[in-house]
Design an enzyme around this catalytic site. Structure first.
Site, mmCIF file in Angstrom:
data_model
loop_
_atom_site.group_PDB
_atom_site.id
_atom_site.type_symbol
_atom_site.label_atom_id
_atom_site.label_comp_id
_atom_site.label_asym_id
_atom_site.label_seq_id
_atom_site.Cartn_x
_atom_site.Cartn_y
_atom_site.Cartn_z
ATOM 1 N N GLU A 1 23.353 48.208 28.519
ATOM 2 C CA GLU A 1 22.638 47.105 27.858
ATOM 3 C C GLU A 1 21.385 47.584 27.134
ATOM 4 O O GLU A 1 20.992 46.998 26.130
ATOM 5 C CB GLU A 1 22.243 46.025 28.886
ATOM 6 N N LYS B 1 28.293 33.773 25.569
ATOM 7 C CA LYS B 1 27.685 32.703 26.380
ATOM 8 C C LYS B 1 27.831 31.353 25.676
ATOM 9 O O LYS B 1 28.182 30.349 26.300
ATOM 10 C CB LYS B 1 26.195 33.000 26.632
ATOM 11 N N HIS C 1 39.241 63.852 42.532
ATOM 12 C CA HIS C 1 40.691 63.663 42.598
ATOM 13 C C HIS C 1 41.153 62.542 41.675
ATOM 14 O O HIS C 1 42.238 62.016 41.833
ATOM 15 C CB HIS C 1 41.108 63.365 44.037
#
Lengths: 436, 436
Positions: free
Chosen positions: B276, B408, B297
């Site tokens: 951000e 939003k 792994h």
């Protein structure tokens, strides 16, 4: 699974792939599919993984699990799975996505405090042990097993009554199983660990948790039915080919973002699948684990406004349980009240997908009906087949992971397990230290 | 924290930065440091975050937490923190890294099944609620709070006796706190959520868990003391400047890989901080959460043999608790027996670091003494200061996140919370579906 690649088209996104390019790529998909089909028919190394839905015998797994899931005539409360990488992630993905009957703990790291604390909180006399390592020599897994075994002995609990082993044909774990007469299952031949979720490697934990192995395998088999010579007819190939095309056009990262809390581990499993299978010869796409809606508040800024080097892969279930949001008289929140969390989460998903499209960033949507064993089996198989297709298109050896050997040798050398030049190289580190 | 950038030098790695380039960059670090110092002195938006160690009052936080941590004269067993993004990650990082007294659950997603199950397993009469939202209108947080409040009411447990609020000066949550006389703390002015771990935003959960707030703040203050005009003298700036230089030279991804299970959430916190703050104007570095030794792994194959587009950031504590590995007579494992998990994990770390250097891949090592409150405060502050430095060098606005607003608005529009063109755009999705 269904796949929607509309938002990865060049008409929407940059990087993006044109319809004409997709058509050309589809000819290569047909050839790659022939190679995959040939490999499957001959049970060749790696390709054999795509035969697991028909090869895995759920009865055999349940029969092996039965004695450890009811040691001394009782039932277990917890299953401690000791494994790392592909020996843990497939099992964890299944157990975390579905609703297992017993607490399942994965010892997939050798952090001493964490291992100690994990053992400390377990009711050992009601805990079974599931050790998984193909070679039977994986340092982390065997070290943890030695620690766990001693903890059981110290507590006066007979570990030989409650341990199941999944390993290769030979090696220390196979020997141990024979010495102590432990139930032992095979890591299937020709199936790399990261493709082994739908074998005993992933299904012992699922069986101990009472999950529906048949539905998992049926879902995978249904997905296997879709493998055909065209990306336009096969969701898995559509996904694999689109990722390949986007990567070639600059999508160096692939953020895998399920909109379901229970699929968070699936994103970790995907990361191993994608990184180890495709990350070679200077090629590959960096998998980034994400979670919707949470990571809208963490990663979205970057994916929408950062470099044009990322594709986002969404995974969304079409049905979710309801959880009503109570009404509220608070003005600014009234629109939330009376709805449900499912509606909110779906709206967040669609808004995020559209927000990336509006910024011209490529995304792919993978849809499953709901989160259950059948759909999860379909999703895991589909992603594996997508990865194999992406590997064929890239021309890499999808089923090896040679670059991890160096560090394994160095570790062994550092611990006095032999003379390795890699261990000597560790001592020659270049330093430029800045200290507090 | 101490930082070693030796393995990021061009003499070792590609991409890598030459000593001469570092020297030139150091002149820009000096200028950027002046800007940061000026911003801090004036408590400017964002820069104010770097003043938290001296501004945060631990007594005030503890005093506010005290009534909810002992409601009805009892003590709580669990703390339910409701927040998302920066309102959850800082607190989760601290609580997960250190050893909190109470179980701490973070409701940082709106998945209906998960929210329902989380509430279902909690002893509500022994649970306190910690709601965090600067605006008091964050959809996910407020929806969850409405659900939680009703669950408490249904169970006959008075939520007003056990709820603490951390919010901005005005808004629905502030009003609610006043209506019900709840303890309420301030989200500090000028401090974006992702930089707020060392304020009430991150410390309420720590205080409820009995953690040492003073040591956290002291560690951060010690790190603040190191902020000087040269990357060669300041570990935080060394890290921020090196990441900036590597990103400019092709390190598009930054895999943040602590070798400590308890720092796994720190990697999530770092991902938000980095994504951000720096992901804007087409710039930024994709943070990838990783965990040592587990992800050797999973990811190592890619980082060692994939595209030369990734730096790996290791974080290692210098001291760990011991957990002996019992001796074994198994030939191939004898080298493990008699050692300890700490030795094994350290060997894995050094081997992995060397394996990347041997392949010419850039890495940076961050060392802390051990995992305790002081060292964690130092680490979090150091990474924040590094991020601010990287933002200054890139010339972006480190403290805003404008690209998340679109989604939003679209979400709100989709849920009937107003008329937004973004919501209409959602309906116009381009589709190219491939179905099972």
């Amino acid at each position: 699974m269904d796949v929607d690649i509309g938002n990865a088209l060049a008409s929407v996104a940059s990087p993006g792939v044109s319809r004409a390019s997709l058509d050309r790529l589809d000819e290569r998909v047909a050839t790659a599919h022939e190679r995959i089909a040939t490999g499957r028919a001959a049970d060749e190394h790696g390709y054999a993984a795509l035969n697991l839905p028909e090869r895995t015998d759920p009865d055999e797994i349940r029969a092996a699990v039965e004695p450890i899931a009811s040691p001394d005539g009782g039932k277990i409360d917890a299953l401690l799975t000791i494994g790392i990488g592909g020996s843990a992630l497939g099992a964890a993905t299944i157990v975390d996505a579905l609703d297992a009957d017993v607490e399942t703990i994965f010892l997939d790291n050798v952090d001493p405090e964490w291992v100690h604390d994990s053992l400390d909180t377990l009711p050992l006399e009601r805990t079974a042990i599931n050790v998984v390592s193909r070679s039977g020599t994986t340092a982390e897994t065997l070290a943890n097993f030695l620690v766990v075994r001693e903890a059981f002995e110290s507590a006066g609990v007979d570990w030989t009554e409650r341990t199941i082993v999944t390993t290769g044909e030979a090696g220390p774990l196979r020997d141990l199983a024979e010495t102590h007469d432990l139930p032992a299952l095979d890591v299937p031949d020709g199936v790399p660990g990261r493709y082994a979720a739908l074998s005993a490697v992933g299904l012992v934990a699922a069986a101990a948790g009472g999950l529906d192995l048949e539905s998992l395998l049926d879902g995978a088999a249904a997905e296997a039915e879709t493998l055909t010579g065209s990306l336009y007819e096969c969701p898995a190939y559509a996904y694999g080919a689109t990722c390949h095309a986007l990567a070639a056009r600059g999508a160096q990262a692939n953020a895998f973002m399920p909109y379901a809390e229970s699929l968070e581990t699936t994103a970790e499993w995907f990361a191993q699948l994608w990184a180890e299978s495709l990350g070679k010869d200077g090629l590959g796409q960096t998998p980034v684990r994400a979670l919707g809606a949470t990571d809208q508040h963490s990663q979205l800024q970057l994916y929408r406004a950062g470099p044009r080097n990322t594709q986002v892969t969404f995974v969304t279930p079409q049905e979710r349980p309801e959880q009503p949001i109570p009404p509220t008289d608070v003005d600014d929140l009234a629109y939330l009240g009376g709805g449900s969390l499912a509606e909110l989460l779906d709206a967040e998903f669609r808004a995020t997908e559209a927000s990336l499209a509006a910024a011209g960033r490529p995304t792919v949507r993978i849809e499953i009906e709901r989160i259950d064993a059948f759909e999860l089996g379909s999703l895991l198989y589909g992603l594996e087949a997508a990865c194999v297709m992406a590997g064929e298109l890239a021309g890499v050896n999808t089923f090896e992971q040679p670059a991890v050997e160096w560090a394994k040798k160095a570790t062994r050398g550092l611990l006095g397990g032999g003379d390795f030049e890699e261990a000597r190289a560790v001592e020659e580190k270049t330093s430029l230290r800045v200290e507090r």
